[in-house]
Scaffold this active site. Structure first.
Site, PDB file in Angstrom:
ATOM      1  N   TYR A 198       0.838  -1.199   0.000  1.00 31.20           N
ATOM      2  CA  TYR A 198       0.000   0.000   0.000  1.00 31.20           C
ATOM      3  C   TYR A 198       0.874   1.251   0.000  1.00 31.20           C
ATOM      4  O   TYR A 198       2.055   1.200   0.362  1.00 31.20           O
ATOM      5  CB  TYR A 198      -0.934   0.011   1.220  1.00 31.20           C
ATOM      6  CG  TYR A 198      -0.231   0.180   2.542  1.00 31.20           C
ATOM      7  CD1 TYR A 198       0.254  -0.924   3.239  1.00 31.20           C
ATOM      8  CD2 TYR A 198      -0.037   1.443   3.084  1.00 31.20           C
ATOM      9  CE1 TYR A 198       0.900  -0.768   4.454  1.00 31.20           C
ATOM     10  CE2 TYR A 198       0.617   1.611   4.305  1.00 31.20           C
ATOM     11  CZ  TYR A 198       1.084   0.500   4.980  1.00 31.20           C
ATOM     12  OH  TYR A 198       1.743   0.649   6.179  1.00 31.20           O
ATOM     13  N   CYS A 199       0.282   2.352  -0.426  1.00 31.43           N
ATOM     14  CA  CYS A 199       0.938   3.659  -0.325  1.00 31.43           C
ATOM     15  C   CYS A 199      -0.154   4.703  -0.090  1.00 31.43           C
ATOM     16  O   CYS A 199      -1.281   4.352   0.245  1.00 31.43           O
ATOM     17  CB  CYS A 199       1.780   3.961  -1.571  1.00 31.43           C
ATOM     18  SG  CYS A 199       0.838   4.005  -3.109  1.00 31.43           S
ATOM     19  N   THR A 200       0.153   5.980  -0.269  1.00 33.52           N
ATOM     20  CA  THR A 200      -0.803   7.029   0.073  1.00 33.52           C
ATOM     21  C   THR A 200      -2.076   6.982  -0.759  1.00 33.52           C
ATOM     22  O   THR A 200      -3.177   6.942  -0.231  1.00 33.52           O
ATOM     23  CB  THR A 200      -0.149   8.420  -0.108  1.00 33.52           C
ATOM     24  OG1 THR A 200       1.157   8.379   0.442  1.00 33.52           O
ATOM     25  CG2 THR A 200      -0.977   9.502   0.542  1.00 33.52           C
ATOM     26  N   GLY A 202      -2.082   5.086  -3.984  1.00 32.84           N
ATOM     27  CA  GLY A 202      -2.050   3.946  -4.892  1.00 32.84           C
ATOM     28  C   GLY A 202      -1.045   4.043  -6.032  1.00 32.84           C
ATOM     29  O   GLY A 202      -0.694   3.046  -6.647  1.00 32.84           O
ATOM     30  N   ILE A 227      -4.197   4.527   1.105  1.00 26.15           N
ATOM     31  CA  ILE A 227      -4.735   4.782   2.449  1.00 26.15           C
ATOM     32  C   ILE A 227      -5.935   5.724   2.381  1.00 26.15           C
ATOM     33  O   ILE A 227      -6.892   5.584   3.142  1.00 26.15           O
ATOM     34  CB  ILE A 227      -3.634   5.399   3.349  1.00 26.15           C
ATOM     35  CG1 ILE A 227      -2.441   4.447   3.457  1.00 26.15           C
ATOM     36  CG2 ILE A 227      -4.178   5.727   4.728  1.00 26.15           C
ATOM     37  CD1 ILE A 227      -1.145   5.127   3.830  1.00 26.15           C
TER      38      ILE A 227
END
Ligand SMILES: [Zn+2]
Ligand SMILES: [Zn+2]
Length: 342
Positions: A198-200, A202, A227
């Site tokens: 995951y990241c901020t 996508g 997220i």
């Protein structure tokens, strides 16, 4: 025709106050083949400037990455404009959880080599062969699976203030570094584990998942919309939130609180605290975590050296900076010898 931002941040902030309108902060990205990024950039600037859009938007041959704010009552016009662009039609817009009318104070649309500085040579692997996208509900299930390895694809100063329970958070300054570390660590498990990332928002996982598949990982998943979208779905569908702390964001808000957990510490005294600041010394501008009492004692500086410089008259500071180059970047990595608890 105006093609560039003309107002200073201060003038803009005053205009926003005067207008007294609520603004929406949102972000989106799309990988797409853009033949002439410069022409596309100019078109976006002219249209969005007329809609009072502010923000930081990167355009490249590989696509677009935008973080911006706009008056809430112009959202429909903005959306209509996006829908006229074939690869942006019906795109998912990640709307910020905490709104702030001054999240952005300038409109900057920039042509870049890439929409994320990923340090990858895209010619060496198939970037369209990406991982399985999962929404919040499926993600929650997947990360409880004992065959799952959950990896945070962001940098150290982002995961430090907030991350998913049980996630691996590589201590890296760049996206490129984390790819190698993860590949190395998980080498024996390319086939028997689920690699979930995951990241901020996508955008980084979009590349990372394709990269890991290219490297031989068989079960690669990514959190759809990152997220930001996860948090929205958790609220809307009343799911359990498994994210702890704050989500670091790349605008003047710095972070959005997702859960009440404070998982970081003040870099100067070690007390629990999770709000970033920038060193007040303009020549330093280090991004670091500083609690309110250290902020007062240290005059918002990262070190006593910076404090001394910051007390000098502006002209003297300017003299000192001569030939030093400008490090005036609010996302400068939060690492320094003078920070005891980092
Ligand atoms: Zn402190
Ligand atoms: Zn400093």
């Amino acid at each position: 025709m105006q093609l560039y931002n003309k107002l200073s941040a201060k003038e803009r902030a005053e205009l926003i106050d005067k207008a007294g309108k609520n603004r929406l902060t949102l972000s989106f990205y799309q990988y797409a083949k853009i033949g002439n990024p410069q022409i596309f950039r100019d078109h976006l600037f002219i249209t969005w400037n007329s809609l009072d859009v502010l923000g930081r938007i990167y355009v490249a041959h590989e696509g677009i990455n935008g973080q911006l704010s706009l008056p809430a009552d112009r959202f429909n016009e903005f959306k209509t404009h996006l829908d006229t662009i074939s690869f942006l039609k019906d795109i998912r817009l990640n709307v910020a959880i905490e709104q702030d009318n001054k999240s952005f104070l300038k409109l900057k649309v920039k042509v870049r080599n890439k929409i994320v500085a990923d340090g990858l040579n895209d010619d060496t692997f198939d970037v369209t062969n990406k991982g399985v996208h999962v929404g919040a509900e499926a993600f929650n299930e997947l990360i409880e699976d004992e065959k799952t390895v959950l990896v945070d694809m962001r940098n150290h100063y982002e995961s430090e203030i907030g991350h998913f329970k049980n996630a691996i958070t590589p201590d890296v300054d760049t996206f490129r570094e984390s790819l190698d570390i993860i590949e190395d660590d998980l080498k024996p498990h390319k086939e028997d584990k689920n690699l979930v990332m995951y990241c901020t928002g996508g955008i980084r996982c979009e590349k990372a998942s394709a990269y890991f598949k290219h490297k031989g990982f068989k079960n690669v998943y990514q959190l759809e919309g990152g997220i930001i979208e996860y948090t929205r779905q958790v609220k809307e569908e009343n799911l359990e939130n498994k994210f702890l702390g704050q989500n670091f964001v790349f605008d003047d808000r710095r972070a959005e609180r997702i859960s009440d957990d404070v998982i970081a510490n003040c870099h100067q005294c070690g007390n629990p605290f999770d709000v970033h600041t920038n060193c007040a010394n303009a020549a330093c501008h280090l991004l670091f975590i500083q609690c309110d009492s250290c902020k007062e004692n240290m005059e918002n500086c990262c070190s006593t050296e910076c404090m001394e410089i910051n007390r000098l008259p502006y002209e003297a500071q300017k003299e000192l900076r001569k030939g030093q180059g400008n490090s005036n970047d609010i996302f400068k990595k939060g690492r320094s010898e003078s920070l005891k608890f980092k």
